[in-house]
Design a protein around this motif. Sequence first.
Motif, PDB file in Angstrom:
ATOM      1  N   ARG A   1    -106.647  11.296  74.234  1.00 44.70           N
ATOM      2  CA  ARG A   1    -107.444  12.485  73.333  1.00 44.70           C
ATOM      3  C   ARG A   1    -108.969  12.335  73.958  1.00 44.70           C
ATOM      4  O   ARG A   1    -109.542  11.641  73.468  1.00 44.70           O
ATOM      5  N   SER A   2    -109.270  13.372  74.777  1.00 46.95           N
ATOM      6  CA  SER A   2    -110.616  13.202  75.495  1.00 46.95           C
ATOM      7  C   SER A   2    -111.245  14.798  75.299  1.00 46.95           C
ATOM      8  O   SER A   2    -110.487  15.692  75.350  1.00 46.95           O
ATOM      9  N   GLU A   3    -112.285  14.873  75.689  1.00 52.99           N
ATOM     10  CA  GLU A   3    -113.034  16.172  75.939  1.00 52.99           C
ATOM     11  C   GLU A   3    -112.488  16.498  77.069  1.00 52.99           C
ATOM     12  O   GLU A   3    -112.389  17.870  77.276  1.00 52.99           O
ATOM     13  N   MET A   4    -112.459  15.914  78.131  1.00 51.32           N
ATOM     14  CA  MET A   4    -111.685  16.008  79.276  1.00 51.32           C
ATOM     15  C   MET A   4    -110.365  16.915  79.278  1.00 51.32           C
ATOM     16  O   MET A   4    -110.343  18.223  80.113  1.00 51.32           O
ATOM     17  N   MET A   5    -109.507  16.508  78.313  1.00 52.67           N
ATOM     18  CA  MET A   5    -108.338  17.139  78.264  1.00 52.67           C
ATOM     19  C   MET A   5    -108.785  18.788  77.598  1.00 52.67           C
ATOM     20  O   MET A   5    -107.921  19.539  78.030  1.00 52.67           O
ATOM     21  N   ASP A   6    -109.387  18.696  76.471  1.00 49.69           N
ATOM     22  CA  ASP A   6    -109.800  20.036  76.075  1.00 49.69           C
ATOM     23  C   ASP A   6    -110.322  20.958  77.011  1.00 49.69           C
ATOM     24  O   ASP A   6    -110.122  22.589  77.106  1.00 49.69           O
ATOM     25  N   GLU A   7    -111.084  20.449  78.110  1.00 48.81           N
ATOM     26  CA  GLU A   7    -111.809  21.247  79.143  1.00 48.81           C
ATOM     27  C   GLU A   7    -110.656  21.625  80.292  1.00 48.81           C
ATOM     28  O   GLU A   7    -110.803  22.917  80.443  1.00 48.81           O
ATOM     29  N   VAL A   8    -110.091  21.032  80.550  1.00 53.82           N
ATOM     30  CA  VAL A   8    -108.660  21.475  81.242  1.00 53.82           C
ATOM     31  C   VAL A   8    -107.905  22.590  80.809  1.00 53.82           C
ATOM     32  O   VAL A   8    -107.666  23.482  81.287  1.00 53.82           O
ATOM     33  N   ILE A   9    -107.597  22.188  79.613  1.00 50.95           N
ATOM     34  CA  ILE A   9    -106.779  23.232  78.792  1.00 50.95           C
ATOM     35  C   ILE A   9    -107.554  24.580  78.517  1.00 50.95           C
ATOM     36  O   ILE A   9    -107.006  25.627  78.879  1.00 50.95           O
ATOM     37  N   ALA A  10    -108.588  24.421  78.230  1.00 52.65           N
ATOM     38  CA  ALA A  10    -109.313  25.771  78.366  1.00 52.65           C
ATOM     39  C   ALA A  10    -109.695  26.415  79.458  1.00 52.65           C
ATOM     40  O   ALA A  10    -109.575  27.590  79.628  1.00 52.65           O
ATOM     41  N   LYS A  11    -110.012  25.573  80.609  1.00 55.06           N
ATOM     42  CA  LYS A  11    -110.269  26.273  81.735  1.00 55.06           C
ATOM     43  C   LYS A  11    -108.900  26.987  82.452  1.00 55.06           C
ATOM     44  O   LYS A  11    -108.903  28.144  83.178  1.00 55.06           O
ATOM     45  N   ASN A  12    -107.631  26.216  82.304  1.00 52.11           N
ATOM     46  CA  ASN A  12    -106.552  26.847  83.033  1.00 52.11           C
ATOM     47  C   ASN A  12    -105.301  26.018  82.476  1.00 52.11           C
ATOM     48  O   ASN A  12    -105.118  24.740  82.718  1.00 52.11           O
TER      49      ASN A  12
ATOM     50  N   LEU B   1    -102.825  10.437  91.128  1.00 56.19           N
ATOM     51  CA  LEU B   1    -103.770  10.658  89.994  1.00 56.19           C
ATOM     52  C   LEU B   1    -104.948   9.537  90.216  1.00 56.19           C
ATOM     53  O   LEU B   1    -104.550   8.574  90.484  1.00 56.19           O
ATOM     54  N   VAL B   2    -106.054  10.007  90.018  1.00 52.93           N
ATOM     55  CA  VAL B   2    -107.120   9.230  90.432  1.00 52.93           C
ATOM     56  C   VAL B   2    -108.027   8.626  89.283  1.00 52.93           C
ATOM     57  O   VAL B   2    -108.873   8.057  89.384  1.00 52.93           O
ATOM     58  N   SER B   3    -107.714   9.570  88.107  1.00 53.44           N
ATOM     59  CA  SER B   3    -108.482   9.048  86.884  1.00 53.44           C
ATOM     60  C   SER B   3    -107.445   9.112  85.713  1.00 53.44           C
ATOM     61  O   SER B   3    -106.693  10.172  85.570  1.00 53.44           O
ATOM     62  N   PRO B   4    -107.523   7.832  84.727  1.00 55.59           N
ATOM     63  CA  PRO B   4    -106.747   7.957  83.773  1.00 55.59           C
ATOM     64  C   PRO B   4    -107.452   8.474  82.453  1.00 55.59           C
ATOM     65  O   PRO B   4    -106.936   8.325  81.331  1.00 55.59           O
ATOM     66  N   GLU B   5    -108.500   9.565  82.880  1.00 54.90           N
ATOM     67  CA  GLU B   5    -109.148  10.026  81.641  1.00 54.90           C
ATOM     68  C   GLU B   5    -108.165  10.656  80.673  1.00 54.90           C
ATOM     69  O   GLU B   5    -108.593  10.804  79.543  1.00 54.90           O
ATOM     70  N   ILE B   6    -107.202  11.466  81.306  1.00 54.49           N
ATOM     71  CA  ILE B   6    -106.180  12.173  80.420  1.00 54.49           C
ATOM     72  C   ILE B   6    -104.911  11.208  80.087  1.00 54.49           C
ATOM     73  O   ILE B   6    -104.438  11.235  79.210  1.00 54.49           O
ATOM     74  N   PHE B   7    -104.292  10.972  81.359  1.00 55.22           N
ATOM     75  CA  PHE B   7    -103.246  10.342  81.313  1.00 55.22           C
ATOM     76  C   PHE B   7    -103.073   9.086  82.118  1.00 55.22           C
ATOM     77  O   PHE B   7    -103.600   8.945  83.300  1.00 55.22           O
ATOM     78  N   ASP B   8    -102.450   7.938  81.505  1.00 56.18           N
ATOM     79  CA  ASP B   8    -102.518   6.654  82.098  1.00 56.18           C
ATOM     80  C   ASP B   8    -101.085   6.483  82.149  1.00 56.18           C
ATOM     81  O   ASP B   8    -100.281   6.381  81.097  1.00 56.18           O
TER      82      ASP B   8
END
Length: 130
Positions: free
Chosen positions: A19-30, A101-108
């Motif tokens: 649960r991260s801000e990045m997740m919210d940003e991706v959903i909001a963007k596209n 996948l280069v970042s585990p920011e949303i999914f690991d």
Amino acid sequence: MKKPKQRSDHGNGWVKMHRSEMMDEVIAKNKNAWCLLSLVAKRAWRGPLQNRHGCRAGQAFIGDYATYGFTRMQYRIALQCLKHFGLIEITATKKGTIITLVSPEIFDINIDQSVTDRLAGQPRASQRPA
């Protein structure tokens, strides 16, 4: 009763979602980018070595975007959005796209790096010189 045919290379398993801000940003963007990222996390190879599509650990083969309701344009825009956020790298092949996948920011996807390194002939972190 017949067992259903398995479509993936790695069977069932778990994927961690942060649960991260990045997740919210991706959903909001596209929202298509969010769906594509979820698909990549689901399909990502965990290792060892390569799967039948030539994917290494952390990579997923995506060639059937229409199966998931994307047009070619929606798919390409979603890819570029995820690349813009620094979540994936894209490698085009003749049969489809390999997404890393280069970042585990949303999914690991829970790559077992010790198994992957050992089978690839590389020393584990504890065996590497400092």
